[in-house]
Design an enzyme around this catalytic site. Structure first.
Site, mmCIF file in Angstrom:
data_model
loop_
_atom_site.group_PDB
_atom_site.id
_atom_site.type_symbol
_atom_site.label_atom_id
_atom_site.label_comp_id
_atom_site.label_asym_id
_atom_site.label_seq_id
_atom_site.Cartn_x
_atom_site.Cartn_y
_atom_site.Cartn_z
ATOM 1 N N ASN A 11 3.723 50.699 5.935
ATOM 2 C CA ASN A 11 3.165 51.992 6.654
ATOM 3 C C ASN A 11 4.441 52.579 7.361
ATOM 4 O OD1 ASN A 11 2.167 54.078 7.755
ATOM 5 N ND2 ASN A 11 0.658 53.098 8.908
ATOM 6 N N TRP A 12 4.729 53.250 6.716
ATOM 7 C CA TRP A 12 6.276 53.675 7.188
ATOM 8 C C TRP A 12 5.985 54.837 9.073
ATOM 9 C CZ3 TRP A 12 10.137 54.900 2.917
ATOM 10 C CH2 TRP A 12 10.164 53.602 2.116
ATOM 11 N N LYS A 13 4.952 55.193 8.751
ATOM 12 C CA LYS A 13 4.000 55.585 9.544
ATOM 13 C C LYS A 13 4.839 57.400 9.989
ATOM 14 C CE LYS A 13 1.721 52.438 12.335
ATOM 15 N NZ LYS A 13 1.438 51.283 13.263
ATOM 16 N N HIS A 97 -6.619 54.864 9.384
ATOM 17 C CA HIS A 97 -5.642 54.255 10.481
ATOM 18 C C HIS A 97 -6.243 54.519 11.847
ATOM 19 C CE1 HIS A 97 -2.123 52.766 12.403
ATOM 20 N NE2 HIS A 97 -2.068 52.523 11.016
ATOM 21 N N GLU A 99 -4.487 55.206 13.827
ATOM 22 C CA GLU A 99 -3.899 56.179 14.871
ATOM 23 C C GLU A 99 -4.099 57.306 15.040
ATOM 24 O OE1 GLU A 99 -0.030 54.704 13.787
ATOM 25 O OE2 GLU A 99 -0.242 53.119 15.315
ATOM 26 N N GLU A 169 -7.044 46.160 11.020
ATOM 27 C CA GLU A 169 -6.193 46.144 11.756
ATOM 28 C C GLU A 169 -6.805 46.390 13.723
ATOM 29 O OE1 GLU A 169 -2.480 47.674 9.593
ATOM 30 O OE2 GLU A 169 -3.306 49.876 10.754
ATOM 31 N N GLY A 175 1.570 47.539 17.223
ATOM 32 C CA GLY A 175 2.480 47.985 17.522
ATOM 33 C C GLY A 175 3.153 46.863 18.855
ATOM 34 N N SER A 215 1.057 44.012 14.005
ATOM 35 C CA SER A 215 1.988 42.624 14.444
ATOM 36 C C SER A 215 2.999 41.805 13.410
ATOM 37 C CB SER A 215 2.160 43.098 16.033
ATOM 38 O OG SER A 215 2.223 43.408 16.463
ATOM 39 N N GLY A 237 6.008 48.345 11.981
ATOM 40 C CA GLY A 237 7.103 48.025 12.609
ATOM 41 C C GLY A 237 8.127 47.030 11.175
#
Ligand code: 13P
Length: 253
Positions: A11-13, A97, A99, A169, A175, A215, A237
Site C-alpha cells: 500500500n503505497w498510500k 483502511h 487512515e 491492521e 507506521g 509495521s 512504509g
C-alpha cells in the site's frame, strides 16, 4: 497446510509521482522471484494506476486501488468509482483502511456500501479492520473487530464473502514501528476466522485470506507468516523500497 495462497500487498498510500511509481514497479518485477506460490499486489495512488498497469502488462504483479466511491458515476467531485478502477485493470480495492476511517470519516456503513459496489463489478475488496491503542488497552479489541466485521459484511451472502480478502491492521501498529507480536496477531486472526465461520460457514472462513498489516518489515515478516491464520501482509512504509518489499514477498517459510 491451509491451502490459502499467501497474498503480499504493497500500500503505497500518498507516495510517488507517476515516474517514481513506474520505476519502483519495474524494479519489483525484476527482483521478485516467488510468483509461483504467492500472490503479489501493489496499490499505487490513483494518478499512477494507468501507467503502472501498462508497466505490469506482462507481469504477475496485480493491481489494487486504495479507495473508491460506492456509486458507479455521478456528481461526486473528486471521487473514483468501482467501474473506473475495473477498467484500469485493478483486481482489488483497499476498503476501510484506518487512515480513511480516522481522517476521512469512513464508517462501517460506507465500507459496506463500497464492498457491495465493488462486488457488482467483480472486484475484490481488501477489507481492513483493526482496533486503536485505547480500545486495546480497554480490553475491547475483539468487540471492535466483531463490530467492524458485522457492519462491513452486512447483506453479503456466502458466495460474495468468498471473493473478499481481510486485513487486520491494529491502528497502534501502523507506521509506528510497533508491530503486533506474532501471538497478538494470531489471536486476532483466529478470532476473525471463527467469526466468519459463524457468520457464513466453515468453507468461507477456511478459504478467506486474512492479511496482517502494521509495521511489517523484512525482519519480522517470517515470524508473522509462520502463524497459522496469517495469510499475507499489507505493507505500508516497507513497501516503498524495492529491496525491502522484495524481501517481504520472499518471506521464508
Ligand atoms: P506500515 O507498514 O507503514 O505500518 O503501514 C501499514 C498499513 O497501513 C498498510 O495498509
Amino acid at each position: 497446510m491451509s491451502g490459502r495462497t499467501p497474498l503480499m500487498a504493497a500500500n503505497w498510500k500518498m507516495h510517488f509521482t507517476v515516474d517514481e511509481a513506474v520505476a519502483l514497479v519495474e524494479e519489483l518485477n525484476r527482483g521478485i522471484t516467488r510468483f509461483d506460490d504467492r500472490e503479489v499486489v501493489v496499490a499505487p495512488p490513483f494518478t499512477a494506476l494507468a501507467e503502472v498497469a501498462s508497466a505490469l502488462a506482462d507481469s504477475p504483479i496485480r493491481l489494487a486501488g486504495q479507495n473508491c466511491h460506492w456509486e458507479s458515476q455521478g456528481a461526486y467531485t473528486g471521487e473514483i468509482s468501482p467501474p473506473m478502477l475495473r477498467h484500469l485493470g485493478c483486481d482489488y480495492v483497499i476498503v476501510g483502511h484506518s487512515e480513511r476511517r480516522q481522517y476521512f470519516g469512513e464508517t462501517d456503513e460506507s465500507v459496506n456500501r463500497k464492498i457491495l459496489a465493488l462486488l457488482e463489478v467483480d472486484l475484490g475488496s481488501i477489507f481492513c479492520i483493526g482496533e486503536t491503542l485505547e480500545e486495546r488497552q480497554a480490553g475491547k479489541t475483539l468487540d471492535v473487530l466483531a463490530k467492524q466485521l458485522r457492519g462491513g459484511l452486512e447483506g453479503l451472502d456466502e458466495e460474495q464473502a468468498g471473493k473478499l480478502v481481510l486485513a487486520y491492521e491494529p491502528v497502534w501498529a501502523i507506521g509506528t514501528g510497533h508491530t503486533a507480536s506474532p501471538e497478538q496477531a494470531q489471536e486476532a486472526h483466529a478470532f476473525v476466522r471463527d467469526n466468519l465461520a459463524k457468520r457464513f460457514n466453515n468453507a468461507v472462513a477456511n478459504h478467506m485470506r486474512i492479511l496482517y498489516g502494521g509495521s511489517v518489515k523484512p525482519d519480522n515478516v517470517d515470524e508473522l507468516m509462520a502463524q497459522p491464520d496469517i495469510d499475507g501482509a499489507l505493507v505500508g512504509g516497507a513497501s516503498l523500497k524495492a529491496a525491502s518489499f522484495t524481501r517481504i514477498v520472499d518471506f521464508e517459510e
